[in-house]
Design a protein around this motif. Structure first.
Motif, PDB file in Angstrom:
ATOM      1  N   VAL A  20      88.411  30.100  94.132  1.00 28.34           N
ATOM      2  CA  VAL A  20      87.899  29.880  92.762  1.00 28.34           C
ATOM      3  C   VAL A  20      86.506  29.254  92.773  1.00 28.34           C
ATOM      4  O   VAL A  20      85.823  29.232  91.758  1.00 28.34           O
ATOM      5  N   TRP A  21      86.088  28.729  93.925  1.00 22.55           N
ATOM      6  CA  TRP A  21      84.784  28.047  94.011  1.00 22.55           C
ATOM      7  C   TRP A  21      83.698  28.929  94.616  1.00 22.55           C
ATOM      8  O   TRP A  21      82.591  28.456  94.889  1.00 22.55           O
ATOM      9  N   THR A  22      84.007  30.211  94.843  1.00 27.15           N
ATOM     10  CA  THR A  22      83.036  31.096  95.500  1.00 27.15           C
ATOM     11  C   THR A  22      81.656  31.021  94.840  1.00 27.15           C
ATOM     12  O   THR A  22      80.631  30.928  95.516  1.00 27.15           O
ATOM     13  N   ASN A  23      81.625  31.038  93.501  1.00 26.21           N
ATOM     14  CA  ASN A  23      80.327  31.016  92.797  1.00 26.21           C
ATOM     15  C   ASN A  23      79.577  29.699  93.020  1.00 26.21           C
ATOM     16  O   ASN A  23      78.346  29.663  93.006  1.00 26.21           O
ATOM     17  N   GLN A  24      80.328  28.616  93.189  1.00 25.07           N
ATOM     18  CA  GLN A  24      79.669  27.306  93.333  1.00 25.07           C
ATOM     19  C   GLN A  24      78.977  27.178  94.700  1.00 25.07           C
ATOM     20  O   GLN A  24      78.097  26.329  94.870  1.00 25.07           O
ATOM     21  N   PHE A  25      79.342  28.043  95.658  1.00 21.77           N
ATOM     22  CA  PHE A  25      78.637  28.011  96.947  1.00 21.77           C
ATOM     23  C   PHE A  25      77.193  28.500  96.789  1.00 21.77           C
ATOM     24  O   PHE A  25      76.399  28.394  97.706  1.00 21.77           O
ATOM     25  N   GLN A  26      76.876  29.053  95.599  1.00 20.49           N
ATOM     26  CA  GLN A  26      75.494  29.510  95.341  1.00 20.49           C
ATOM     27  C   GLN A  26      74.647  28.418  94.687  1.00 20.49           C
ATOM     28  O   GLN A  26      73.486  28.657  94.371  1.00 20.49           O
ATOM     29  N   ILE A  27      75.203  27.240  94.441  1.00 22.04           N
ATOM     30  CA  ILE A  27      74.409  26.156  93.820  1.00 22.04           C
ATOM     31  C   ILE A  27      73.156  25.935  94.656  1.00 22.04           C
ATOM     32  O   ILE A  27      73.226  25.893  95.894  1.00 22.04           O
ATOM     33  N   ASP A  28      72.025  25.803  93.930  1.00 19.46           N
ATOM     34  CA  ASP A  28      70.736  25.717  94.616  1.00 19.46           C
ATOM     35  C   ASP A  28      70.467  24.285  95.097  1.00 19.46           C
ATOM     36  O   ASP A  28      69.624  23.573  94.550  1.00 19.46           O
ATOM     37  N   LEU A  29      71.204  23.870  96.100  1.00 18.68           N
ATOM     38  CA  LEU A  29      71.025  22.540  96.701  1.00 18.68           C
ATOM     39  C   LEU A  29      71.139  22.711  98.209  1.00 18.68           C
ATOM     40  O   LEU A  29      71.996  23.480  98.677  1.00 18.68           O
ATOM     41  N   LYS A  30      70.353  21.990  98.955  1.00 18.19           N
ATOM     42  CA  LYS A  30      70.439  22.081 100.423  1.00 18.19           C
ATOM     43  C   LYS A  30      71.518  21.127 100.927  1.00 18.19           C
ATOM     44  O   LYS A  30      71.257  20.247 101.743  1.00 18.19           O
ATOM     45  N   TRP A  31      72.691  21.242 100.360  1.00 16.88           N
ATOM     46  CA  TRP A  31      73.822  20.408 100.750  1.00 16.88           C
ATOM     47  C   TRP A  31      74.817  21.260 101.526  1.00 16.88           C
ATOM     48  O   TRP A  31      74.779  22.487 101.451  1.00 16.88           O
ATOM     49  N   ASP A  32      75.756  20.613 102.226  1.00 15.73           N
ATOM     50  CA  ASP A  32      76.913  21.338 102.751  1.00 15.73           C
ATOM     51  C   ASP A  32      77.941  21.467 101.624  1.00 15.73           C
ATOM     52  O   ASP A  32      78.013  20.590 100.753  1.00 15.73           O
ATOM     53  N   PHE A  33      78.709  22.542 101.660  1.00 11.67           N
ATOM     54  CA  PHE A  33      79.790  22.726 100.690  1.00 11.67           C
ATOM     55  C   PHE A  33      81.075  23.061 101.447  1.00 11.67           C
ATOM     56  O   PHE A  33      81.050  23.861 102.395  1.00 11.67           O
ATOM     57  N   ILE A  34      82.172  22.466 101.001  1.00 10.38           N
ATOM     58  CA  ILE A  34      83.483  22.841 101.542  1.00 10.38           C
ATOM     59  C   ILE A  34      84.431  23.085 100.372  1.00 10.38           C
ATOM     60  O   ILE A  34      84.445  22.304  99.413  1.00 10.38           O
ATOM     61  N   ALA A  35      85.199  24.157 100.440  1.00  9.19           N
ATOM     62  CA  ALA A  35      86.277  24.379  99.467  1.00  9.19           C
ATOM     63  C   ALA A  35      87.579  24.471 100.264  1.00  9.19           C
ATOM     64  O   ALA A  35      87.691  25.269 101.199  1.00  9.19           O
ATOM     65  N   ILE A  36      88.524  23.637  99.885  1.00  4.45           N
ATOM     66  CA  ILE A  36      89.767  23.502 100.669  1.00  4.45           C
ATOM     67  C   ILE A  36      90.891  24.348 100.069  1.00  4.45           C
ATOM     68  O   ILE A  36      91.013  24.436  98.851  1.00  4.45           O
ATOM     69  N   ASP A  37      91.718  24.934 100.937  1.00 14.24           N
ATOM     70  CA  ASP A  37      93.033  25.436 100.494  1.00 14.24           C
ATOM     71  C   ASP A  37      94.017  24.284 100.704  1.00 14.24           C
ATOM     72  O   ASP A  37      94.286  23.896 101.864  1.00 14.24           O
ATOM     73  N   LEU A  38      94.528  23.729  99.626  1.00 14.94           N
ATOM     74  CA  LEU A  38      95.497  22.639  99.776  1.00 14.94           C
ATOM     75  C   LEU A  38      96.714  23.131 100.572  1.00 14.94           C
ATOM     76  O   LEU A  38      96.945  24.351 100.659  1.00 14.94           O
ATOM     77  N   PRO A  39      97.506  22.227 101.153  1.00 15.14           N
ATOM     78  CA  PRO A  39      98.708  22.648 101.890  1.00 15.14           C
ATOM     79  C   PRO A  39      99.549  23.614 101.055  1.00 15.14           C
ATOM     80  O   PRO A  39      99.651  23.447  99.833  1.00 15.14           O
TER      81      PRO A  39
ATOM     82  N   GLN B 296      90.897  39.274  88.613  1.00 11.92           N
ATOM     83  CA  GLN B 296      90.641  38.779  89.972  1.00 11.92           C
ATOM     84  C   GLN B 296      91.399  37.466  90.206  1.00 11.92           C
ATOM     85  O   GLN B 296      92.022  37.267  91.241  1.00 11.92           O
ATOM     86  N   TYR B 297      91.380  36.592  89.203  1.00  9.91           N
ATOM     87  CA  TYR B 297      92.094  35.324  89.344  1.00  9.91           C
ATOM     88  C   TYR B 297      93.609  35.556  89.382  1.00  9.91           C
ATOM     89  O   TYR B 297      94.317  34.966  90.206  1.00  9.91           O
ATOM     90  N   LEU B 298      94.102  36.426  88.503  1.00  5.34           N
ATOM     91  CA  LEU B 298      95.550  36.669  88.466  1.00  5.34           C
ATOM     92  C   LEU B 298      96.039  37.233  89.799  1.00  5.34           C
ATOM     93  O   LEU B 298      97.120  36.882  90.283  1.00  5.34           O
ATOM     94  N   ASN B 299      95.225  38.102  90.413  1.00  9.31           N
ATOM     95  CA  ASN B 299      95.620  38.666  91.715  1.00  9.31           C
ATOM     96  C   ASN B 299      95.724  37.580  92.777  1.00  9.31           C
ATOM     97  O   ASN B 299      96.613  37.612  93.626  1.00  9.31           O
ATOM     98  N   GLU B 300      94.821  36.615  92.718  1.00  8.20           N
ATOM     99  CA  GLU B 300      94.901  35.479  93.654  1.00  8.20           C
ATOM    100  C   GLU B 300      96.154  34.656  93.362  1.00  8.20           C
ATOM    101  O   GLU B 300      96.880  34.264  94.277  1.00  8.20           O
ATOM    102  N   ALA B 301      96.400  34.395  92.067  1.00  8.95           N
ATOM    103  CA  ALA B 301      97.549  33.559  91.686  1.00  8.95           C
ATOM    104  C   ALA B 301      98.858  34.213  92.128  1.00  8.95           C
ATOM    105  O   ALA B 301      99.808  33.528  92.515  1.00  8.95           O
ATOM    106  N   ARG B 302      98.897  35.552  92.092  1.00  7.78           N
ATOM    107  CA  ARG B 302     100.109  36.278  92.517  1.00  7.78           C
ATOM    108  C   ARG B 302     100.431  36.037  93.992  1.00  7.78           C
ATOM    109  O   ARG B 302     101.567  36.161  94.412  1.00  7.78           O
ATOM    110  N   GLN B 303      99.412  35.719  94.793  1.00  6.43           N
ATOM    111  CA  GLN B 303      99.635  35.488  96.229  1.00  6.43           C
ATOM    112  C   GLN B 303     100.340  34.146  96.476  1.00  6.43           C
ATOM    113  O   GLN B 303     100.916  33.918  97.523  1.00  6.43           O
ATOM    114  N   GLU B 304     100.224  33.234  95.510  1.00  2.00           N
ATOM    115  CA  GLU B 304     100.849  31.917  95.682  1.00  2.00           C
ATOM    116  C   GLU B 304     102.309  32.015  95.233  1.00  2.00           C
ATOM    117  O   GLU B 304     102.679  32.921  94.499  1.00  2.00           O
TER     118      GLU B 304
END
Ligand code: COA
Length: 254
Positions: free
Chosen positions: A36-55, A159-167
């Motif tokens: 769900v955070w794929t778009n936020q990896f495009q934020i225009d900042l020279k920072w590191d980004f991590i998006a976690i899959d919770l357990p 696209q979101y519903l397809n992801e939610a179906r995997q959970e």
């Protein structure tokens, strides 16, 4: 793919490295995953980004007992893969509960919070639990009404519903139970770090009122309300969310 071990099990996370001393860690909501955070990896900042899959979500392993505290400790383990000078935690809905709990447990470790479509109390309607128990596919099919703005493009929703179906229904049920138990209304004014609060004006699951409460109680905070977005603001209006995050980081000089 990037994994690390927590309690002998694999935790999966997505990483964008800029060799920075600063990082934003993104935590998804109930029954969601890091995508769900794929778009936020495009934020225009020279920072590191991590998006976690919770357990128990997406590519992370199954843990027998999940709890809010387990989620907090997983986030902490991921953060500690490297030494960062500034850590900003960004959480959506349940993820917002995780990052508030993280801050209350480890206040000195966090430089800023981004609370996205969430609240300091997250009671869940009994109808959601009933629907999850009765028929998971029907629950998923009901999400467009509850979680999205009525005019959000169908492709984004699908696209979101397809992801939610995997959970699994069971994990999503347990996520919502964690939300239902979460209540830190009395503690919110203890948050003393820069905080960005983002909410879609059409959010029915964690209404704008919850975000206004956060804004009133957290001294050093800014509230950004995003029009034509519901509860999934970061996928419904990614550009507006990214601009808000960039402005927040710049204005607070984190
Ligand atoms: N921030 C500020 N105020 C909050 C709050 C928050 N996070 N959570 C609740 N409140 C307020 C409510 O607005 C209400 O105020 P009021 O008495 O002035 O109207 C009061 O606290 C009690 O509300 P609530 O905790 O929601 O309990 P409830 O028994 O009235 O309602 C639900 C329970 C589940 C029906 C209701 O919370 C709801 O419809 N929730 C949204 C739908 C949902 O399930 N969302 C999922 C969230 S993950």
């Amino acid at each position: 793919m990037t994994f690390l071990k927590f309690q002998d099990r694999n935790i999966h996370y997505q990483l964008k490295e800029n060799n920075s001393e600063k990082i934003i860690i993104f935590i998804h909501g109930s029954g969601g995953n890091s995508k769900v955070w794929t778009n936020q990896f495009q934020i225009d900042l020279k920072w590191d980004f991590i998006a976690i899959d919770l357990p128990n979500h997406n590519k992370s392993d199954i843990f027998p007992n999940i709890s809010l505290d387990l989620y907090v400790e997983v986030v902490r383990t991921v953060i500690n893969v490297r030494r960062y000078k500034d850590i900003v935690l960004c959480g959506h809905s349940l993820g917002g509960a995780v990052i508030q709990a993280y801050y209350y447990k480890y206040p000195s470790e966090v430089s800023g919070l981004i609370l996205c479509d969430t609240g300091a109390r997250l009671r869940v309607s009994p109808r959601i639990f009933e629907s999850l128990k009765a028929d998971y596919e029907q629950f998923i099919n009901s999400l467009p009404n509850g979680a999205f703005y009525r005019k959000t493009p169908k492709e984004i929703i699908e696209q979101y519903l397809n992801e939610a179906r995997q959970e699994s229904a069971d994990i999503t049920f347990r996520d919502f139970s964690i939300c239902d138990e979460f209540d830190t209304l009395e503690k919110t004014s203890e948050i003393k770090i820069p905080t960005l609060i983002i909410c879609g004006t059409a959010d029915k699951l964690t209404p704008v009122k919850y975000s206004q409460f956060l804004r009133e109680k957290i001294e050093d905070s800014m509230l950004v309300l995003i029009e034509q977005a519901g509860h999934m603001v970061m996928i419904e209006k990614p550009e507006e969310v990214n601009n808000a995050i960039q402005k927040f980081i710049t204005e607070y000089q984190i």
